[in-house]
Write a protein that holds these residues in place. Structure first.
Motif, PDB file in Angstrom:
ATOM      1  N   VAL A   1       0.839  -1.199   0.000  1.00 46.40           N
ATOM      2  CA  VAL A   1       0.000   0.000   0.000  1.00 46.40           C
ATOM      3  C   VAL A   1       0.873   1.248   0.000  1.00 46.40           C
ATOM      4  O   VAL A   1       0.703   2.155  -0.829  1.00 46.40           O
ATOM      5  CB  VAL A   1      -0.953   0.005   1.215  1.00 46.40           C
ATOM      6  N   VAL A   2       1.840   1.311   0.907  1.00 46.82           N
ATOM      7  CA  VAL A   2       2.719   2.478   0.987  1.00 46.82           C
ATOM      8  C   VAL A   2       3.686   2.500  -0.193  1.00 46.82           C
ATOM      9  O   VAL A   2       3.993   3.570  -0.736  1.00 46.82           O
ATOM     10  CB  VAL A   2       3.475   2.496   2.327  1.00 46.82           C
ATOM     11  N   GLU A   3       4.170   1.324  -0.617  1.00 50.49           N
ATOM     12  CA  GLU A   3       5.042   1.283  -1.790  1.00 50.49           C
ATOM     13  C   GLU A   3       4.325   1.849  -3.019  1.00 50.49           C
ATOM     14  O   GLU A   3       4.930   2.557  -3.833  1.00 50.49           O
ATOM     15  CB  GLU A   3       5.497  -0.151  -2.054  1.00 50.49           C
ATOM     16  N   ALA A   4       3.051   1.514  -3.171  1.00 51.16           N
ATOM     17  CA  ALA A   4       2.271   2.034  -4.294  1.00 51.16           C
ATOM     18  C   ALA A   4       2.167   3.555  -4.217  1.00 51.16           C
ATOM     19  O   ALA A   4       2.289   4.253  -5.235  1.00 51.16           O
ATOM     20  CB  ALA A   4       0.881   1.398  -4.307  1.00 51.16           C
ATOM     21  N   ILE A   5       1.945   4.080  -3.015  1.00 54.03           N
ATOM     22  CA  ILE A   5       1.871   5.531  -2.852  1.00 54.03           C
ATOM     23  C   ILE A   5       3.191   6.175  -3.244  1.00 54.03           C
ATOM     24  O   ILE A   5       3.224   7.206  -3.938  1.00 54.03           O
ATOM     25  CB  ILE A   5       1.477   5.885  -1.406  1.00 54.03           C
ATOM     26  N   TYR A   6       4.314   5.584  -2.810  1.00 51.07           N
ATOM     27  CA  TYR A   6       5.623   6.112  -3.188  1.00 51.07           C
ATOM     28  C   TYR A   6       5.801   6.128  -4.711  1.00 51.07           C
ATOM     29  O   TYR A   6       6.408   7.042  -5.269  1.00 51.07           O
ATOM     30  CB  TYR A   6       6.740   5.268  -2.573  1.00 51.07           C
ATOM     31  N   ALA A   7       5.298   5.085  -5.374  1.00 51.69           N
ATOM     32  CA  ALA A   7       5.464   4.940  -6.829  1.00 51.69           C
ATOM     33  C   ALA A   7       4.411   5.718  -7.609  1.00 51.69           C
ATOM     34  O   ALA A   7       4.415   5.673  -8.846  1.00 51.69           O
ATOM     35  CB  ALA A   7       5.420   3.469  -7.213  1.00 51.69           C
ATOM     36  N   GLU A   8       3.532   6.415  -6.918  1.00 49.67           N
ATOM     37  CA  GLU A   8       2.412   7.128  -7.548  1.00 49.67           C
ATOM     38  C   GLU A   8       1.588   6.183  -8.422  1.00 49.67           C
ATOM     39  O   GLU A   8       1.142   6.537  -9.512  1.00 49.67           O
ATOM     40  CB  GLU A   8       2.908   8.337  -8.349  1.00 49.67           C
ATOM     41  N   CYS A   9       1.409   4.990  -7.898  1.00 50.46           N
ATOM     42  CA  CYS A   9       0.598   3.946  -8.526  1.00 50.46           C
ATOM     43  C   CYS A   9      -0.642   3.775  -7.646  1.00 50.46           C
ATOM     44  O   CYS A   9      -0.512   3.589  -6.427  1.00 50.46           O
ATOM     45  CB  CYS A   9       1.412   2.658  -8.610  1.00 50.46           C
ATOM     46  N   ILE A  10      -1.830   3.860  -8.214  1.00 51.97           N
ATOM     47  CA  ILE A  10      -3.041   3.860  -7.391  1.00 51.97           C
ATOM     48  C   ILE A  10      -3.158   2.529  -6.635  1.00 51.97           C
ATOM     49  O   ILE A  10      -3.230   1.462  -7.249  1.00 51.97           O
ATOM     50  CB  ILE A  10      -4.303   4.058  -8.265  1.00 51.97           C
ATOM     51  N   PRO A  11      -3.183   2.546  -5.292  1.00 53.83           N
ATOM     52  CA  PRO A  11      -3.330   1.294  -4.538  1.00 53.83           C
ATOM     53  C   PRO A  11      -4.730   0.703  -4.732  1.00 53.83           C
ATOM     54  O   PRO A  11      -5.735   1.412  -4.620  1.00 53.83           O
ATOM     55  CB  PRO A  11      -3.110   1.709  -3.083  1.00 53.83           C
ATOM     56  N   VAL A  12      -4.768  -0.590  -5.032  1.00 54.94           N
ATOM     57  CA  VAL A  12      -6.034  -1.332  -5.103  1.00 54.94           C
ATOM     58  C   VAL A  12      -6.027  -2.304  -3.933  1.00 54.94           C
ATOM     59  O   VAL A  12      -5.294  -3.290  -3.945  1.00 54.94           O
ATOM     60  CB  VAL A  12      -6.187  -2.074  -6.440  1.00 54.94           C
ATOM     61  N   ILE A  13      -6.808  -2.004  -2.922  1.00 50.93           N
ATOM     62  CA  ILE A  13      -6.755  -2.751  -1.665  1.00 50.93           C
ATOM     63  C   ILE A  13      -7.701  -3.936  -1.747  1.00 50.93           C
ATOM     64  O   ILE A  13      -8.914  -3.775  -1.926  1.00 50.93           O
ATOM     65  CB  ILE A  13      -7.101  -1.824  -0.486  1.00 50.93           C
ATOM     66  N   LEU A  14      -7.124  -5.126  -1.635  1.00 52.00           N
ATOM     67  CA  LEU A  14      -7.870  -6.383  -1.660  1.00 52.00           C
ATOM     68  C   LEU A  14      -7.744  -7.008  -0.281  1.00 52.00           C
ATOM     69  O   LEU A  14      -6.754  -7.682   0.025  1.00 52.00           O
ATOM     70  CB  LEU A  14      -7.306  -7.318  -2.744  1.00 52.00           C
ATOM     71  N   SER A  15      -8.697  -6.749   0.554  1.00 55.16           N
ATOM     72  CA  SER A  15      -8.601  -7.175   1.947  1.00 55.16           C
ATOM     73  C   SER A  15      -9.994  -7.278   2.543  1.00 55.16           C
ATOM     74  O   SER A  15     -10.978  -6.831   1.949  1.00 55.16           O
ATOM     75  CB  SER A  15      -7.753  -6.183   2.753  1.00 55.16           C
ATOM     76  N   ALA A  16     -10.050  -7.877   3.709  1.00 56.17           N
ATOM     77  CA  ALA A  16     -11.298  -7.959   4.468  1.00 56.17           C
ATOM     78  C   ALA A  16     -10.987  -7.621   5.920  1.00 56.17           C
ATOM     79  O   ALA A  16      -9.986  -8.087   6.476  1.00 56.17           O
ATOM     80  CB  ALA A  16     -11.910  -9.354   4.365  1.00 56.17           C
ATOM     81  N   ASN A  17     -11.794  -6.765   6.513  1.00 54.14           N
ATOM     82  CA  ASN A  17     -11.675  -6.406   7.933  1.00 54.14           C
ATOM     83  C   ASN A  17     -10.420  -5.599   8.246  1.00 54.14           C
ATOM     84  O   ASN A  17      -9.974  -5.571   9.390  1.00 54.14           O
ATOM     85  CB  ASN A  17     -11.711  -7.657   8.820  1.00 54.14           C
ATOM     86  N   TYR A  18      -9.843  -4.944   7.232  1.00 56.96           N
ATOM     87  CA  TYR A  18      -8.655  -4.137   7.450  1.00 56.96           C
ATOM     88  C   TYR A  18      -9.060  -2.691   7.720  1.00 56.96           C
ATOM     89  O   TYR A  18      -9.694  -2.051   6.887  1.00 56.96           O
ATOM     90  CB  TYR A  18      -7.745  -4.208   6.222  1.00 56.96           C
ATOM     91  N   VAL A  19      -8.687  -2.184   8.899  1.00 62.74           N
ATOM     92  CA  VAL A  19      -8.912  -0.782   9.240  1.00 62.74           C
ATOM     93  C   VAL A  19      -7.717  -0.005   8.701  1.00 62.74           C
ATOM     94  O   VAL A  19      -6.599  -0.140   9.195  1.00 62.74           O
ATOM     95  CB  VAL A  19      -9.057  -0.583  10.757  1.00 62.74           C
TER      96      VAL A  19
END
Length: 508
Positions: A411-429
């Motif tokens: 997630v943070v690596e994507a932000i650094y790379a200016e690549c839109i994070p696509v979050i595939l998770s369940a129950n993650y705050v």
């Protein structure tokens, strides 16, 4: 000689009275004039300073402070119960028994009673009144349309005005006491490289940072109390490999709480609800079960922020998982704007096949045809001739599936790379979600929709993609560790999350 008559005496006295009365009149006139002048000066000064009254909290309590008002964080309502150990809806922790407890390396003295009880009560009252003023001005900022500071404006915030005011109040007031108990390497230190770097970098900044004024040596002036042990180092030095026995970690937490609660009065007065621990290790939540109050009432700052496994966003803080291989951001990700090349890949992921979500992703999208336009690249093991960060920089979207635990460093690596994070998770705050609007810089796709991933990503219009890209660029500063720490960086964002939980606390 002619005698003075009684009438003559009366006339002299009368004349004296007249003179004296005149003198008094002049004196009163001068005094009244001076008083009016002073009053006018004070009134003028009051008018000039009234506009900044919200910035410099008044000596009086705000009108809505009755000793029991409840501040609610914008969007996410936090209603922490101070004395509610075991009263929450999630599974309570088991308290380690006295027979199981062992010392952690220092002799434990008897409980220290406060020698200045009256002064302590006064300081506590002053702290709570200061927090009430902070709540008051934050509420006022949240409801006004006045533009916030340019540094925190925009759609990436749920309420930029409330966040700006809250952050200013934190910088002005917030004090953290760091316990000195415990020995290296398990306490006062942590990993500053690799996947658990968030843990060590925060501990190090609290212990040794000089660029911020949050740490106080006076525990009676503190708003919160930090227990600076490292769960990652517990695993390294106390855990026996391949046993999956976490009891040594829980025992250490139990012992540490016993020591600080015996030596100091602060833990017992709130059952630890104004204390916090921080861990980026997957086993941080399990270690916190070593003491029931740590698990149930203390503020736990955790990377493993799984709401289905006891993480309670009313009191706990989601810590971003930041993978710093060498202790610093990869040079390729320092200035992604410099690589203005087009991004030919629609989406990219490479990672081990573990956890319940990644097998679904690989089953649907691994080894897809190169003829697809635009392509989605999903790998379990990245081929040697390909570079991980280069592929991120070539992708419009970066897939961030959970592994064994909910958090992912991608997630943070994507932000650094200016690549839109696509979050595939369940129950993650998601980290800092009480102030950040994640919809402004990321996509969240339900696990059940993974098979439709390309359809979902292709449906993002060019304008929407540009908006998300701008959001990623704007939010980057909140996920960067600086040395020394800088305003609004990840260190300050973590502290601000703790500050918000403290605002919602009522000590009795």
């Amino acid at each position: 000689m002619k005698k003075k008559s009684e009438g003559d005496d009366d006339g002299g006295i009368g004349e004296g009275r007249v003179v004296f009365s005149a003198f008094l009149s002049v004196l009163c006139f001068l005094l009244v004039g001076s008083t009016i002048a002073v009053a006018c000066i004070r009134a003028s000064s009051l008018r000039e300073s009234f506009a900044s009254l919200a910035l410099v909290a008044p000596d009086q309590n705000p009108p809505d402070f009755d000793g029991g008002d409840l501040f609610t964080v914008p969007i996410l309502e936090l209603q922490t119960k101070v004395n509610g150990a075991g009263s929450s809806s999630y599974e309570p922790a088991r308290a380690v028994s006295a027979e199981e407890e062992r010392p952690i390396g220092r002799n434990v003295s008897t409980a220290i009673k406060s020698p200045h009880r009256k002064r302590t009560v006064t300081k506590t009252k002053k702290i709570e009144e200061g927090l009430a003023r902070a709540r008051h001005v934050i509420r006022k900022a949240a409801s006004t349309w006045k533009q916030s500071a340019p540094t925190i404006s925009g759609g990436i915030y749920r309420n930029p005005r409330a966040f700006h005011r809250s952050y200013m109040e934190m910088e002005r007031r917030f004090k953290v006491f760091v316990y000195e108990e415990g020995e290296l390497p398990v306490v006062h230190d942590g990993p500053c490289k690799n996947i658990y770097a968030s843990e060590g970098r925060f501990i190090g900044e609290m212990e040794h940072g000089r660029s911020h004024g949050f740490r106080t040596k006076d525990p009676y002036s503190a708003h919160v109390y930090f227990m600076p042990f490292s769960v990652t180092w517990m695993v390294k030095y106390l855990y026996k490999p391949l046993t999956y026995d976490v009891s040594p970690l829980q025992q250490f937490v139990s012992d540490y709480v016993r020591v600080i609660s015996t030596r100091h009065p602060f833990w017992n007065r709130t059952q630890g609800s104004d204390h916090f621990m921080l861990s980026c290790h997957d086993w941080g939540p399990l270690a916190s079960k070593g003491n029931a109050n740590v698990y149930n009432t203390s503020i736990r700052v955790l990377c493993n922020a799984n709401s289905s496994e006891g993480f309670n966003p009313q009191k706990d803080v989601s810590l971003p998982e930041i993978h710093l291989y060498t202790g610093n951001i990869s040079p390729k990700l320092l200035q992604p704007n410099a690589t203005a090349a087009p991004r030919p890949l629609l989406a990219f992921f490479a990672g081990g096949l573990h956890g319940p979500i990644r097998p679904i992703l690989l089953r649907h999208w691994q080894n897809r045809s190169d003829d697809e336009d635009p392509p989605i690249r999903v790998y379990e093991y990245l081929p040697d001739h390909l570079d991980y960060y280069t592929l991120m920089l070539q992708s419009k979207f970066c897939l961030c599936p959970s592994g064994h635990e909910v958090a992912s460093p991608r997630v943070v690596e994507a932000i650094y790379a200016e690549c839109i994070p696509v979050i595939l998770s369940a129950n993650y705050v998601l980290p800092f979600s009480d102030v950040l609007n994640w919809d402004a810089f990321s996509l969240q796709v339900e696990v059940s929709e993974i098979r439709r991933l390309k359809e979902i990503l292709m449906a993002v219009s060019p304008d929407e993609y540009s908006r998300l890209k701008e959001g990623v660029r704007a939010v980057r500063k909140h996920f960067v560790f600086n040395e020394p720490a800088q305003r609004y960086d990840v260190f300050h964002m973590i502290l601000h999350s703790v500050w918000l939980r403290r605002l919602n606390l009522r000590t009795e």
